[in-house]
Structures are given as structure tokens and as C-alpha cells.
Scaffold this motif. Structure first.
Motif, PDB file in Angstrom:
ATOM      1  N   SER A  26       0.772  -1.789   0.053  1.00  0.00           N
ATOM      2  CA  SER A  26       0.116   0.111   0.181  1.00  0.00           C
ATOM      3  C   SER A  26       0.623   1.425  -0.160  1.00  0.00           C
ATOM      4  CB  SER A  26      -0.435   0.076   0.957  1.00  0.00           C
ATOM      5  OG  SER A  26      -0.357  -0.276   2.265  1.00  0.00           O
ATOM      6  N   GLY A  27       2.003   1.451   1.038  1.00  0.00           N
ATOM      7  CA  GLY A  27       2.590   2.726   0.738  1.00  0.00           C
ATOM      8  C   GLY A  27       3.288   2.389  -0.407  1.00  0.00           C
ATOM      9  N   ILE A  28       3.748   1.770  -1.419  1.00  0.00           N
ATOM     10  CA  ILE A  28       4.484   2.273  -2.442  1.00  0.00           C
ATOM     11  C   ILE A  28       3.776   2.086  -3.547  1.00  0.00           C
ATOM     12  CG2 ILE A  28       5.235   0.342  -4.514  1.00  0.00           C
ATOM     13  CD1 ILE A  28       6.921  -1.231  -1.997  1.00  0.00           C
ATOM     14  N   GLN A  29       2.521   1.773  -3.473  1.00  0.00           N
ATOM     15  CA  GLN A  29       1.390   2.153  -4.192  1.00  0.00           C
ATOM     16  C   GLN A  29       0.804   3.604  -3.925  1.00  0.00           C
ATOM     17  OE1 GLN A  29      -2.049  -0.380  -3.505  1.00  0.00           O
ATOM     18  NE2 GLN A  29      -1.365  -2.096  -5.062  1.00  0.00           N
ATOM     19  N   ASP A  30       1.248   4.143  -3.296  1.00  0.00           N
ATOM     20  CA  ASP A  30       0.508   5.307  -3.344  1.00  0.00           C
ATOM     21  C   ASP A  30       2.013   6.064  -3.419  1.00  0.00           C
ATOM     22  OD1 ASP A  30      -1.106   4.844  -0.790  1.00  0.00           O
ATOM     23  OD2 ASP A  30      -0.591   5.271   0.786  1.00  0.00           O
ATOM     24  N   VAL A  31       2.508   5.568  -3.385  1.00  0.00           N
ATOM     25  CA  VAL A  31       3.856   6.626  -4.139  1.00  0.00           C
ATOM     26  C   VAL A  31       3.920   6.378  -5.960  1.00  0.00           C
ATOM     27  CG1 VAL A  31       6.637   6.606  -4.480  1.00  0.00           C
ATOM     28  CG2 VAL A  31       5.861   6.053  -2.029  1.00  0.00           C
ATOM     29  N   LEU A  32       3.131   4.931  -5.841  1.00  0.00           N
ATOM     30  CA  LEU A  32       3.360   5.090  -8.123  1.00  0.00           C
ATOM     31  C   LEU A  32       1.912   5.318  -8.378  1.00  0.00           C
ATOM     32  CD1 LEU A  32       5.036   1.841  -8.083  1.00  0.00           C
ATOM     33  CD2 LEU A  32       5.569   4.344  -8.340  1.00  0.00           C
ATOM     34  N   ASP A  33       0.694   5.742  -7.755  1.00  0.00           N
ATOM     35  CA  ASP A  33      -0.632   5.805  -8.354  1.00  0.00           C
ATOM     36  C   ASP A  33      -0.702   6.843  -8.544  1.00  0.00           C
ATOM     37  OD1 ASP A  33      -1.082   2.600  -7.915  1.00  0.00           O
ATOM     38  OD2 ASP A  33      -2.267   3.374  -6.314  1.00  0.00           O
ATOM     39  N   ASP A  34      -0.179   7.734  -8.234  1.00  0.00           N
ATOM     40  CA  ASP A  34      -0.085   9.962  -9.033  1.00  0.00           C
ATOM     41  C   ASP A  34       0.499   9.539 -10.126  1.00  0.00           C
ATOM     42  OD1 ASP A  34      -1.649   9.820  -6.243  1.00  0.00           O
ATOM     43  OD2 ASP A  34      -0.094  10.634  -5.146  1.00  0.00           O
ATOM     44  N   VAL A  35       1.732   8.750 -10.180  1.00  0.00           N
ATOM     45  CA  VAL A  35       2.236   9.259 -11.951  1.00  0.00           C
ATOM     46  C   VAL A  35       1.296   9.321 -12.865  1.00  0.00           C
ATOM     47  CG1 VAL A  35       3.725   7.995 -13.404  1.00  0.00           C
ATOM     48  CG2 VAL A  35       3.787   8.113 -10.827  1.00  0.00           C
ATOM     49  N   GLN A  36       1.008   9.904 -13.784  1.00  0.00           N
ATOM     50  CA  GLN A  36       0.344   9.476 -15.270  1.00  0.00           C
ATOM     51  C   GLN A  36       0.390   8.896 -16.054  1.00  0.00           C
ATOM     52  OE1 GLN A  36      -1.294  13.855 -15.714  1.00  0.00           O
ATOM     53  NE2 GLN A  36      -2.184  13.816 -13.787  1.00  0.00           N
ATOM     54  N   LEU A  37       0.089   8.143 -16.946  1.00  0.00           N
ATOM     55  CA  LEU A  37       0.325   7.210 -17.895  1.00  0.00           C
ATOM     56  C   LEU A  37      -0.337   7.667 -19.060  1.00  0.00           C
ATOM     57  CD1 LEU A  37       0.649   3.264 -16.493  1.00  0.00           C
ATOM     58  CD2 LEU A  37       2.852   5.170 -16.018  1.00  0.00           C
ATOM     59  N   LEU A  38       1.469   7.478 -20.192  1.00  0.00           N
ATOM     60  CA  LEU A  38       0.408   7.701 -21.930  1.00  0.00           C
ATOM     61  C   LEU A  38      -0.059   6.432 -22.165  1.00  0.00           C
ATOM     62  CD1 LEU A  38       3.932   9.305 -22.853  1.00  0.00           C
ATOM     63  CD2 LEU A  38       2.145  11.147 -22.147  1.00  0.00           C
ATOM     64  N   ASN A  39      -1.350   6.322 -23.551  1.00  0.00           N
ATOM     65  CA  ASN A  39      -1.910   5.580 -23.912  1.00  0.00           C
ATOM     66  C   ASN A  39      -0.538   4.648 -24.127  1.00  0.00           C
ATOM     67  OD1 ASN A  39      -3.845   4.693 -25.258  1.00  0.00           O
ATOM     68  ND2 ASN A  39      -3.296   5.280 -27.104  1.00  0.00           N
ATOM     69  N   LYS A  40      -0.910   3.452 -23.968  1.00  0.00           N
ATOM     70  CA  LYS A  40       0.546   2.412 -24.570  1.00  0.00           C
ATOM     71  C   LYS A  40       1.323   2.808 -23.472  1.00  0.00           C
ATOM     72  CE  LYS A  40      -1.059   1.842 -29.357  1.00  0.00           C
ATOM     73  NZ  LYS A  40      -0.777   1.476 -31.067  1.00  0.00           N
ATOM     74  N   SER A  41       1.139   2.181 -22.255  1.00  0.00           N
ATOM     75  CA  SER A  41       2.784   2.733 -21.306  1.00  0.00           C
ATOM     76  C   SER A  41       2.083   1.588 -20.193  1.00  0.00           C
ATOM     77  CB  SER A  41       3.034   4.418 -21.234  1.00  0.00           C
ATOM     78  OG  SER A  41       1.790   4.898 -20.767  1.00  0.00           O
ATOM     79  N   ALA A  42       3.332   1.958 -19.960  1.00  0.00           N
ATOM     80  CA  ALA A  42       2.816   0.766 -18.274  1.00  0.00           C
ATOM     81  C   ALA A  42       4.388   1.433 -17.279  1.00  0.00           C
ATOM     82  CB  ALA A  42       3.745  -0.593 -18.538  1.00  0.00           C
ATOM     83  N   LEU A  43       3.862   0.675 -15.916  1.00  0.00           N
ATOM     84  CA  LEU A  43       4.782   0.895 -15.311  1.00  0.00           C
ATOM     85  C   LEU A  43       4.870   0.119 -14.530  1.00  0.00           C
ATOM     86  CD1 LEU A  43       6.779   3.152 -13.741  1.00  0.00           C
ATOM     87  CD2 LEU A  43       5.188   3.812 -11.993  1.00  0.00           C
ATOM     88  N   LEU A  44       6.204  -0.400 -14.315  1.00  0.00           N
ATOM     89  CA  LEU A  44       6.377  -2.237 -13.136  1.00  0.00           C
ATOM     90  C   LEU A  44       7.670  -1.650 -12.093  1.00  0.00           C
ATOM     91  CD1 LEU A  44       6.353  -2.376 -16.422  1.00  0.00           C
ATOM     92  CD2 LEU A  44       5.401  -4.919 -15.622  1.00  0.00           C
ATOM     93  N   ILE A  45       6.771  -2.775 -11.314  1.00  0.00           N
ATOM     94  CA  ILE A  45       8.306  -2.726 -10.098  1.00  0.00           C
ATOM     95  C   ILE A  45       8.783  -4.338 -10.130  1.00  0.00           C
ATOM     96  CG2 ILE A  45       9.148  -2.797  -8.132  1.00  0.00           C
ATOM     97  CD1 ILE A  45       7.990   0.277  -8.080  1.00  0.00           C
ATOM     98  N   ILE A  46       9.724  -5.546 -10.136  1.00  0.00           N
ATOM     99  CA  ILE A  46       9.823  -6.549 -10.905  1.00  0.00           C
ATOM    100  C   ILE A  46      11.672  -6.343  -9.255  1.00  0.00           C
ATOM    101  CG2 ILE A  46       8.772  -6.669 -12.879  1.00  0.00           C
ATOM    102  CD1 ILE A  46      11.407  -7.257 -13.683  1.00  0.00           C
ATOM    103  N   ASP A  47      11.341  -8.045  -8.830  1.00  0.00           N
ATOM    104  CA  ASP A  47      12.110  -8.245  -8.114  1.00  0.00           C
ATOM    105  C   ASP A  47      13.309  -9.167  -9.464  1.00  0.00           C
ATOM    106  OD1 ASP A  47      11.249 -10.854  -8.873  1.00  0.00           O
ATOM    107  OD2 ASP A  47      10.254 -10.579  -6.423  1.00  0.00           O
ATOM    108  N   SER A  48      14.359  -9.517  -9.091  1.00  0.00           N
ATOM    109  CA  SER A  48      15.729 -10.176  -9.736  1.00  0.00           C
ATOM    110  C   SER A  48      14.774 -11.678 -10.011  1.00  0.00           C
ATOM    111  CB  SER A  48      16.311 -10.541  -8.333  1.00  0.00           C
ATOM    112  OG  SER A  48      15.882 -11.150  -7.551  1.00  0.00           O
ATOM    113  N   ALA A  49      14.231 -12.510  -9.407  1.00  0.00           N
ATOM    114  CA  ALA A  49      13.277 -13.369 -10.325  1.00  0.00           C
ATOM    115  C   ALA A  49      12.290 -12.652 -11.300  1.00  0.00           C
ATOM    116  CB  ALA A  49      12.875 -14.314  -8.966  1.00  0.00           C
ATOM    117  N   ASN A  50      12.129 -11.382 -11.542  1.00  0.00           N
ATOM    118  CA  ASN A  50      11.261 -11.162 -12.252  1.00  0.00           C
ATOM    119  C   ASN A  50      10.011 -11.724 -12.409  1.00  0.00           C
ATOM    120  OD1 ASN A  50      13.753 -10.869 -15.029  1.00  0.00           O
ATOM    121  ND2 ASN A  50      13.371 -12.928 -15.538  1.00  0.00           N
ATOM    122  N   SER A  51       9.507 -10.988 -11.028  1.00  0.00           N
ATOM    123  CA  SER A  51       8.363 -11.844 -10.264  1.00  0.00           C
ATOM    124  C   SER A  51       7.797  -9.972 -10.035  1.00  0.00           C
ATOM    125  CB  SER A  51       8.194 -11.756  -8.871  1.00  0.00           C
ATOM    126  OG  SER A  51       8.470 -13.945  -9.065  1.00  0.00           O
TER     127      SER A  51
END
Length: 606
Positions: A201-226
Motif C-alpha cells: 500500500s505504501g508503494i502504491q501510494d507512491v506509484l498511483d499518482d504517476v500519470q501514464l500515456l496511452n500505450k504505456s506501463a509502469l512496473l516494479i519487478i524483483d530479481s526473479a522477474n516477479s
């Protein structure tokens, strides 16, 4: 008829070239402008996106670091640290200890933070506080877990990557921070380990305010690509493709091609974790507005080109003929015939051009004639002036020098010093040979030989006269005008030493200093009064004062100064220092490499 046809073809060629240039320029400028603007936009967008995810990574890292600092909170409570460090004596004390520690965990860590799911302090007992129905599994031997062992081996906070917990059909994704707790009184004693489990929830609060363009994505993955966090409007299989996995492990930013589309991928690792923030943008989405602007620019450019071509056709017909006539006149003048003139009975602009060209031809003709005359007069005047100056200097030096030298030889003969007379005749022959060469340059060694012969002659005449000659061997082959040093020596003897009562000494030193050849002639004669010295210095600095000074003293030094400056330039300097009843010193400084003049010391041949 031929002229009309020629003009007609010239007009068509001119219109064709102008049309080609106009339309070609429109296409070229539009294409290059679009490409340049597209590249700049993509680069700027990539840079801005990189800066954005760097800020996201920084904020996420700060959030993780804040959780790390939260693990240190028991150190701020002496009561909790004291309870952890002591062993209860009874079951009641043990119950009181558990109640105090778990209340502290709940009030300080669990309740104020909605992102904190559970907090454990693992010692011989397990103390915990949780806000979820997913309770701790007491059957697990935590001391055998790798994260527990790692926490005991380091003083830093240990990060446990995201993991999924399931219990009674309830699934929870959790990441954890683990920190070793040490005694406040004995830092080598380990009291236990504190573990904090948190959701996103804390990380979502940081990332949900970021505005994305059409055909775009914002991700966070770990070293296992999860996937830790994902917000995307892209095809679901893009993030599972091999090209995407290869791109996120390479440099940032990078581009990949997937399903007939180009994607720009920016990555940034998150500090304190094995996470990576990834931003993906479709290039077509970034370039959508640019493509529309390009089409509008090309259309507007073609319309302007057609208008310009139409206006060009109207004006070419009226201007081509008078311009051709003017060009013909210019070509005639260019061939060398400056007597031609262009017709001034044309349209106002063409008439002004022709009139200006005619005036230019007249001025050029006048300037050529005037420059030729001035050049001839200048070189003739300079040549005659040089000849007159050299002749005047030589005519003044020769009689003055010969008279004094012959007087010395005459005195030797009259005193019946025949051996000295024979030697004097030999030395006189050297002097006469040097006098013949007054219009030539001789080496410094030869010039000093002439001066030494003169001093030898005078030494036979004056028993109380001594002299000394010093020459830097490296300067022996340097050349200067003949009879440059001897007249200075003669003046030193006649005006300085002869009036003196007692022994006299004359010194000649030639040496190199600061790329100059320095000639210094000094004596211990009667010297000069300050007024006499000032008059002589004035004559040296102002040649016009030399004739006036000649009425009271020899002009030899002044003539030598003028002669050397004519040959070696204005950097040649002559200075005089004189003190009454002490002596006089004359110093000549000649640059070894004179600007625009003859070099004193020519370069040595290899």
C-alpha cells in the motif's frame, strides 16, 4: 532571334531551378525537421521518463529505508530493551514482559502504519503484533531460516524479497525487513531479531499518482522477474517476451520491437532492494502529435511553394533581360576593360545597380592609378632616404676616425719608437682595411680586432693606459656594420681618459642576454656633467637634435646609433651611464632576431 531564344531558355531554366529548389527545400526541410524533431522529442521524452523513474526509485528506496529505520525503533525505548535483555523469574513476569513488548509493537509500529502487516521480535520467545487474520506459524524454526542467520551475521537491515503467504485459503503478498537487536550495555550481545512484514500500500501510494500515456506501463519487478507492482495499457504478453527481459537487463533507455510496434524501455534499480522500476512507452503514442504536425507543415510548405513559384514567374520575365545586359557589362569589365559602362535607362532598381557599378568602375580606375603612383613615390623616397642616410653616416664616420688614428701613428714616429711604429703600421693596416669595409658587415671578432688594434696604438702613446677585451665565443660569428665599436672606444679615450690625471682603463665586453647581443664599453675617465649627459641622450633619442649637439661634442656615437637602428630596427637600444670623475659606460643592445630587418646572428647551418 537568337538572343530572344537564349533569353527564353534562360528564363525556363531559371524557373525550373527555382521550382526545384522551392519544392525540394520544402520536402527536405520537412523531412529533416520531422526527423530532427522526432529524435529530439524521443530523446527528451526518454530523458524525462528516466528522471521520472529515478525519482520513483528514490522515493521507493526512501520508503524501504524508512521501514529499515522502523526496525530500529526498539532502541528508542529503554524499557523494551531492558525487558528484552532480562529473563523473567516467574510466569507472571513472563506474561507481563510479553504484554509490554507486544503493546509497544502494536502502538508504535502496527497501528500508526497501515502498510505494516506484522511485526515480530524473535528471541527465545516470539513477540508479535499483527493486523491481519494471517497469524504467525509457530511451528517453523525461525532460527534455521536463511534470513535469520543473515541478520545475525550483519549489522545492516536484511531485505526479504516479495513472497506469497497462504493460510486457510487466504493469500497475501508480503515483503519483509529484518534487523538484529543488540544489548545497549553490551553491543557484542545479541538479544534477538526484529522482523517487519509489509504490504504494497505504501508503494502504491507512491506509484498511483504517476500519470501514464496511452500505450504505456509502469512496473516494479524483483530479481526473479516477479511483478511487484504493475499498471499497464500494453499487451499482456509484452512483459513475458524474451526481448523485454533482455531489454530490462541492459542499458537504459533501450528500444525493442514487438508486434509491429517500437517500445522505449527505461529502467532504474531501487536502492536497498533487488527491485527494478521499469517504464515502457510505445513510440507511436509519443509521436502521434508529431505526425499530425508534420502533415500540416508539409501541406503549408507546398502551398507557400506554389504561391512563391507563381510570383517568381511574374517577376522573372520583367527582370531577366536588363539583368543579362548588366551581366554582360560586368563580364567585359572583369576581363580587364574598365572603360565599359552599363546602361542607366532601366527600371529604378536596375538603374541604381548599373549606376553604382559604373561609379565603382570609375573609382577602381582612379584607385589603381593613384595606388600605382603612390607606390612608386613611396619606394623611391624610401630608397633615396636610405641611401642618403647611409652616405651621410659613412661620410661623417670616416674622416673622424682616420684623423684620430693617423695622429696616433704620427706621435709614435716622432717619438722614434720604431719597433712600436712597425707594429703600429701593421695595426694601422688592419684599421685601414676595416675602414674600407665600412659599408659592409663584419664579424664581431673582426670588429673587436679593429678596436683592439686602435687601443694598442693608443697604449703606446699613453703609458698609463690599460685595456681589457672580453667576447663570448658563441657570438664570434655574429655580424654587424664595420667600425661600430671602435668610434665608441675612441670617444672613451679622447673625451674620458685623456683629460684624466693618472692611470686610465678601458673595458670592452660582448655577451648575450635575453636574446640580445650586448656590447658594453666603459672607462674610468672624467665622466660627464648631468647637463652634458642629458644633451647626448636627447641626441640619441631624437636624431633631429644630433646636428645641434655636434657643435659641442663628437657625433660618432649618434651616427652609430642611427646606423644600427636603420639596420636592426627600433628594438636596438643605446644607453649611457656617466658620473663625473668616476667614468662613463656606453651599452648597445641589438636583438639577435630583428623583426623585418637583417638578423644580427644568422642561424647556424645544419
Amino acid at each position: 532571334m537568337s538572343s530572344v531564344k537564349k533569353t527564353y531558355h534562360l528564363k525556363n531554366r531559371l524557373l525550373a531551378v527555382i521550382s526545384l529548389l522551392i519544392f525540394g527545400s520544402v520536402v527536405l526541410v520537412s523531412t529533416i525537421g520531422f526527423m530532427r524533431y522526432s529524435d529530439d522529442l524521443l530523446e527528451q521524452t526518454s530523458t524525462q521518463t528516466q528522471q521520472l523513474i529515478e525519482q520513483i526509485s528514490l522515493n521507493t528506496g526512501n520508503y524501504i529505508n524508512d521501514l529499515s529505520r522502523l526496525c530500529m525503533s526498539p532502541y528508542y525505548s529503554e524499557r523494551i530493551m531492558s525487558l528484552l535483555a532480562t529473563t523473567p523469574d516467574s510466569a507472571a513476569d513472563q506474561l507481563e514482559k510479553r504484554r509490554a513488548i507486544e503493546n509497544y509493537l502494536r502502538e508504535v509500529m502496527t497501528i500508526p502504519r497501515k502498510d505494516i502487516l506484522r511485526v515480530y521480535i524473535l528471541t527465545d520467545e516470539i513477540y508479535y503484533s499483527t493486523r491481519t487474520a494471517h497469524a504467525i506459524d509457530f511451528s517453523i524454526d525461525y532460527q534455521q531460516e536463511s534470513w535469520y542467520q543473515k541478520a545475525l551475521d550483519t549489522a545492516s537491515t536484511v531485505f526479504i524479497p516479495a513472497h506469497v503467504e497462504s493460510n486457510n485459503g487466504y493469500t497475501l503478498t508480503v515483503f519483509s525487513m529484518v534487523q538484529r537487536l543488540r544489548s545497549l550495555s553490551d553491543s557484542s550481545r545479541t538479544l534477538g531479531v526484529i522482523r517487519v512484514d509489509a504490504n504494497y500500500s505504501g508503494i502504491q501510494d507512491v506509484l498511483d499518482d504517476v500519470q501514464l500515456l496511452n500505450k504505456s506501463a509502469l512496473l516494479i519487478i524483483d530479481s526473479a522477474n516477479s511483478v511487484i507492482y504493475q499498471r499497464s495499457t500494453l499487451p499482456a504478453d509484452l512483459t513475458q517476451s524474451e526481448a523485454f527481459r533482455a531489454a530490462i537487463s541492459g542499458e537504459s533507455p533501450t528500444r525493442i520491437h514487438f508486434d509491429k510496434e517500437t517500445y522505449i524501455i527505461n529502467t532504474q534499480p531501487v536502492q536497498y532492494t533487488d527491485w527494478t522500476v521499469i517504464a515502457v512507452n510505445a513510440q507511436s503514442s509519443l509521436m502521434q502529435n508529431v505526425a499530425s504536425a508534420r502533415q500540416f507543415t508539409i501541406l503549408l510548405g507546398f502551398v507557400c511553394a506554389l504561391v512563391g513559384l507563381f510570383v517568381t514567374v511574374l517577376f522573372v520575365r520583367s527582370f531577366i533581360k536588363p539583368i543579362n545586359n548588366t551581366v554582360d557589362v560586368m563580364r567585359t569589365a572583369q576581363s580587364g576593360d574598365l572603360s565599359v559602362r552599363a546602361s542607366e535607362h532601366r527600371a529604378e532598381e536596375i538603374a541604381y545597380l548599373n549606376r553604382s557599378f559604373n561609379e565603382l568602375l570609375v573609382r577602381i580606375s582612379e584607385m589603381i592609378e593613384r595606388d600605382a603612383l603612390l607606390t612608386k613615390e613611396k619606394y623611391e623616397a624610401e630608397y633615396l632616404q636610405k641611401i642618403a642616410q647611409y652616405d651621410a653616416l659613412y661620410n661623417q664616420i670616416r674622416p673622424h676616425f682616420l684623423f684620430n688614428t693617423l695622429s696616433t701613428v704620427s706621435l709614435l714616429v716622432k717619438s722614434e719608437r720604431y719597433t712600436d711604429a712597425i707594429a703600429s703600421i701593421d695595426e694601422l693596416s688592419i684599421l685601414l682595411r676595416g675602414m674600407v669595409n665600412t659599408d659592409r658587415d663584419i664579424s664581431l671578432s673582426a670588429e673587436l680586432k679593429i678596436a683592439e688594434c686602435y687601443l694598442s696604438l693608443q697604449e703606446r702613446r699613453h703609458d698609463d693606459l690599460t685595456y681589457q677585451v672580453e667576447l663570448d665565443p658563441a657570438l664570434s660569428d655574429c655580424h654587424l656594420p664595420a667600425l661600430t665599436i671602435q668610434p665608441i672606444v675612441e670617444n672613451a679615450l679622447i673625451h674620458g681618459c685623456e683629460p684624466r690625471v693618472g692611470s686610465s682603463h678601458i673595458s670592452i665586453r660582448v655577451y648575450a642576454e635575453d636574446e640580445h647581443v650586448v656590447i658594453c664599453v666603459s672607462d674610468n675617465g672624467i665622466g660627464m656633467e648631468q647637463e652634458q649627459l642629458e644633451k647626448l641622450l636627447l641626441a640619441l633619442s631624437d636624431p633631429a637634435a644630433a646636428p645641434k649637439y655636434a657643435e659641442t661634442r663628437s657625433v660618432g656615437l649618434v651616427n652609430i646609433a642611427q646606423r644600427l637602428k636603420l639596420k636592426y630596427g627600433s628594438r636596438t637600444a643605446i644607453s649611457i651611464a656617466s658620473t663625473r670623475d668616476v667614468g662613463t659606460s656606453v651599452t648597445i643592445r641589438i636583438p639577435q632576431k630583428a623583426d623585418g630587418q637583417s638578423p644580427l646572428c644568422p642561424p647556424t647551418k645544419q
